[in-house]
Design a protein around this motif. Structure first.
Motif, PDB file in Angstrom:
ATOM      1  N   VAL A 134       0.638  34.941  93.708  1.00  0.00           N
ATOM      2  CA  VAL A 134       2.071  35.722  93.245  1.00  0.00           C
ATOM      3  C   VAL A 134       2.979  35.122  92.269  1.00  0.00           C
ATOM      4  N   PHE A 135       3.397  35.133  91.676  1.00  0.00           N
ATOM      5  CA  PHE A 135       4.524  33.859  90.537  1.00  0.00           C
ATOM      6  C   PHE A 135       5.520  34.837  90.494  1.00  0.00           C
ATOM      7  N   ALA A 136       6.670  34.056  89.903  1.00  0.00           N
ATOM      8  CA  ALA A 136       8.449  33.961  89.755  1.00  0.00           C
ATOM      9  C   ALA A 136       8.635  33.009  89.062  1.00  0.00           C
ATOM     10  N   ARG A 137       9.830  33.645  88.089  1.00  0.00           N
ATOM     11  CA  ARG A 137      10.379  32.322  87.485  1.00  0.00           C
ATOM     12  C   ARG A 137      11.797  33.521  86.892  1.00  0.00           C
ATOM     13  N   GLU A 138      12.391  32.608  87.114  1.00  0.00           N
ATOM     14  CA  GLU A 138      14.380  33.471  86.439  1.00  0.00           C
ATOM     15  C   GLU A 138      13.980  33.429  85.118  1.00  0.00           C
ATOM     16  N   VAL A 139      14.738  33.934  84.291  1.00  0.00           N
ATOM     17  CA  VAL A 139      15.228  33.903  82.941  1.00  0.00           C
ATOM     18  C   VAL A 139      16.743  35.052  83.025  1.00  0.00           C
ATOM     19  N   SER A 140      17.172  34.067  81.436  1.00  0.00           N
ATOM     20  CA  SER A 140      19.096  34.169  81.425  1.00  0.00           C
ATOM     21  C   SER A 140      18.864  35.445  80.469  1.00  0.00           C
ATOM     22  N   GLY A 178      21.073  36.969  85.144  1.00  0.00           N
ATOM     23  CA  GLY A 178      19.652  37.425  84.141  1.00  0.00           C
ATOM     24  C   GLY A 178      18.865  38.301  85.212  1.00  0.00           C
ATOM     25  N   THR A 179      17.405  37.803  84.703  1.00  0.00           N
ATOM     26  CA  THR A 179      16.735  38.162  86.036  1.00  0.00           C
ATOM     27  C   THR A 179      15.515  37.169  86.114  1.00  0.00           C
ATOM     28  N   ARG A 180      15.574  37.944  88.058  1.00  0.00           N
ATOM     29  CA  ARG A 180      13.872  37.197  88.352  1.00  0.00           C
ATOM     30  C   ARG A 180      12.789  38.591  88.484  1.00  0.00           C
ATOM     31  N   VAL A 181      11.914  37.604  87.341  1.00  0.00           N
ATOM     32  CA  VAL A 181      10.210  37.876  87.460  1.00  0.00           C
ATOM     33  C   VAL A 181       9.413  37.988  87.768  1.00  0.00           C
ATOM     34  N   GLN A 182       8.995  39.208  88.533  1.00  0.00           N
ATOM     35  CA  GLN A 182       7.477  38.162  89.632  1.00  0.00           C
ATOM     36  C   GLN A 182       6.700  38.991  89.783  1.00  0.00           C
ATOM     37  N   TRP A 183       5.507  38.460  89.166  1.00  0.00           N
ATOM     38  CA  TRP A 183       3.772  38.893  88.633  1.00  0.00           C
ATOM     39  C   TRP A 183       3.128  38.302  89.661  1.00  0.00           C
ATOM     40  N   ALA A 221       4.394  32.152  79.556  1.00  0.00           N
ATOM     41  CA  ALA A 221       5.093  33.534  78.655  1.00  0.00           C
ATOM     42  C   ALA A 221       6.097  33.799  78.794  1.00  0.00           C
ATOM     43  N   VAL A 222       6.310  33.717  80.761  1.00  0.00           N
ATOM     44  CA  VAL A 222       7.837  34.346  80.715  1.00  0.00           C
ATOM     45  C   VAL A 222       8.861  33.313  79.911  1.00  0.00           C
ATOM     46  N   ALA A 223       8.419  32.136  79.760  1.00  0.00           N
ATOM     47  CA  ALA A 223      10.262  31.380  78.559  1.00  0.00           C
ATOM     48  C   ALA A 223       9.672  32.029  77.535  1.00  0.00           C
ATOM     49  N   ALA A 224       8.431  31.908  77.020  1.00  0.00           N
ATOM     50  CA  ALA A 224       8.457  32.894  75.780  1.00  0.00           C
ATOM     51  C   ALA A 224       8.359  34.037  75.087  1.00  0.00           C
ATOM     52  N   LEU A 225       8.482  35.105  76.667  1.00  0.00           N
ATOM     53  CA  LEU A 225       9.249  36.386  76.570  1.00  0.00           C
ATOM     54  C   LEU A 225      10.457  36.242  76.460  1.00  0.00           C
ATOM     55  N   GLU A 226      11.915  34.975  77.361  1.00  0.00           N
ATOM     56  CA  GLU A 226      12.504  34.560  77.241  1.00  0.00           C
ATOM     57  C   GLU A 226      13.025  34.730  76.287  1.00  0.00           C
ATOM     58  N   ARG A 227      12.524  33.836  75.685  1.00  0.00           N
ATOM     59  CA  ARG A 227      13.066  33.212  73.511  1.00  0.00           C
ATOM     60  C   ARG A 227      12.861  34.699  73.141  1.00  0.00           C
ATOM     61  N   ARG A 228      12.101  35.407  72.746  1.00  0.00           N
ATOM     62  CA  ARG A 228      11.955  36.046  72.371  1.00  0.00           C
ATOM     63  C   ARG A 228      12.511  37.387  72.235  1.00  0.00           C
ATOM     64  N   VAL A 229      13.155  37.532  73.538  1.00  0.00           N
ATOM     65  CA  VAL A 229      13.943  39.103  73.890  1.00  0.00           C
ATOM     66  C   VAL A 229      15.233  38.701  73.500  1.00  0.00           C
ATOM     67  N   GLY A 276      18.702  36.305  67.856  1.00  0.00           N
ATOM     68  CA  GLY A 276      18.311  37.689  67.164  1.00  0.00           C
ATOM     69  C   GLY A 276      19.721  38.908  67.087  1.00  0.00           C
ATOM     70  N   PRO A 277      19.554  39.159  65.512  1.00  0.00           N
ATOM     71  CA  PRO A 277      19.916  40.719  66.062  1.00  0.00           C
ATOM     72  C   PRO A 277      19.450  41.652  66.831  1.00  0.00           C
ATOM     73  N   GLY A 278      20.245  42.329  67.057  1.00  0.00           N
ATOM     74  CA  GLY A 278      20.164  43.610  68.718  1.00  0.00           C
ATOM     75  C   GLY A 278      20.024  42.790  70.062  1.00  0.00           C
ATOM     76  N   SER A 279      20.092  41.537  70.005  1.00  0.00           N
ATOM     77  CA  SER A 279      19.528  41.203  71.637  1.00  0.00           C
ATOM     78  C   SER A 279      20.615  41.654  72.310  1.00  0.00           C
ATOM     79  N   ASP A 280      20.331  42.252  73.356  1.00  0.00           N
ATOM     80  CA  ASP A 280      21.049  42.315  74.433  1.00  0.00           C
ATOM     81  C   ASP A 280      21.049  41.459  75.486  1.00  0.00           C
ATOM     82  N   ALA A 281      20.938  40.116  74.976  1.00  0.00           N
ATOM     83  CA  ALA A 281      20.324  39.017  76.269  1.00  0.00           C
ATOM     84  C   ALA A 281      22.250  38.546  76.791  1.00  0.00           C
ATOM     85  N   GLY A 282      23.225  39.003  75.607  1.00  0.00           N
ATOM     86  CA  GLY A 282      24.358  38.912  76.445  1.00  0.00           C
ATOM     87  C   GLY A 282      24.615  40.245  77.234  1.00  0.00           C
TER      88      GLY A 282
END
Length: 168
Positions: free
Chosen positions: A21-27, A113-118, A146-154, A157-163
């Motif tokens: 089990v691995f977990a990380r928070e993203v913004s 943000g979000t806590r992602v647990q795998w 992977a989660v850091a790259a997912l955070e950067r990806r989503v 950019g335009p259409g992002s709902d990060a905010g």
């Protein structure tokens, strides 16, 4: 890809002989994480460096995944609850020693943000299980990257709902 694995349900996440089990928070909000996991399956190679191909099958009920090094999986989605959980079991693989494998991604809103647990739930011959225990650090690094790259990806950019804040 002749190796069929034992079909398991979501409860295998708790009963598997081996659970990592691995977990990380993203913004970014849970909705953005869920969409990247469950709705943009073909985009996985863009953020999970071990994945060379990910393709939804049967309207998203199944997946084909290929990893660097040539490992292939045919998977069945066993849970797809928006902003909560995305899980799939491996039905067939060319990897030796595996008897059953299920991966669960839990998504939880947290402040900012979000806590992602795998959870990587597996059963296999003893050599496979020992190999996973020894490789735990590498899997953890792969998850964090992977989660850091997912955070950067989503998250840009335009259409992002990060905010949009937690809850998307």
């Amino acid at each position: 890809m002749a190796r069929r694995l034992r079909p398991v349900g979501l409860d295998f996440v708790e009963s598997a002989p081996l659970r990592l089990v691995f977990a990380r928070e993203v913004s970014v909000p849970p909705g953005a994480v869920y969409r990247a996991l469950a709705e943009d399956v073909a985009g996985w190679p863009q953020w999970f460096s071990a994945v060379t191909l990910a393709r939804p099958l049967d309207g998203g009920a199944r997946r084909e995944v290929r990893l660097k090094g040539g490992t292939r999986f045919l998977e069945t989605v066993v849970a797809a609850e928006p902003d909560a959980v995305y899980a799939y079991r491996v039905d067939q693989t060319n990897a030796p020693g595996i008897r059953a494998l299920l991966e669960e991604w839990r998504i939880e809103a947290v402040p900012g943000g979000t806590r992602v647990q795998w959870t990587f739930a597996a059963d296999g011959v003893w050599v496979f299980r020992v190999g996973l225990q020894v490789g735990r650090g590498g899997l953890g690094r792969a998850f964090r990257g992977a989660v850091a790259a997912l955070e950067r990806r989503v998250g840009v950019g335009p259409g992002s709902d990060a905010g949009a804040g937690p809850g998307g």
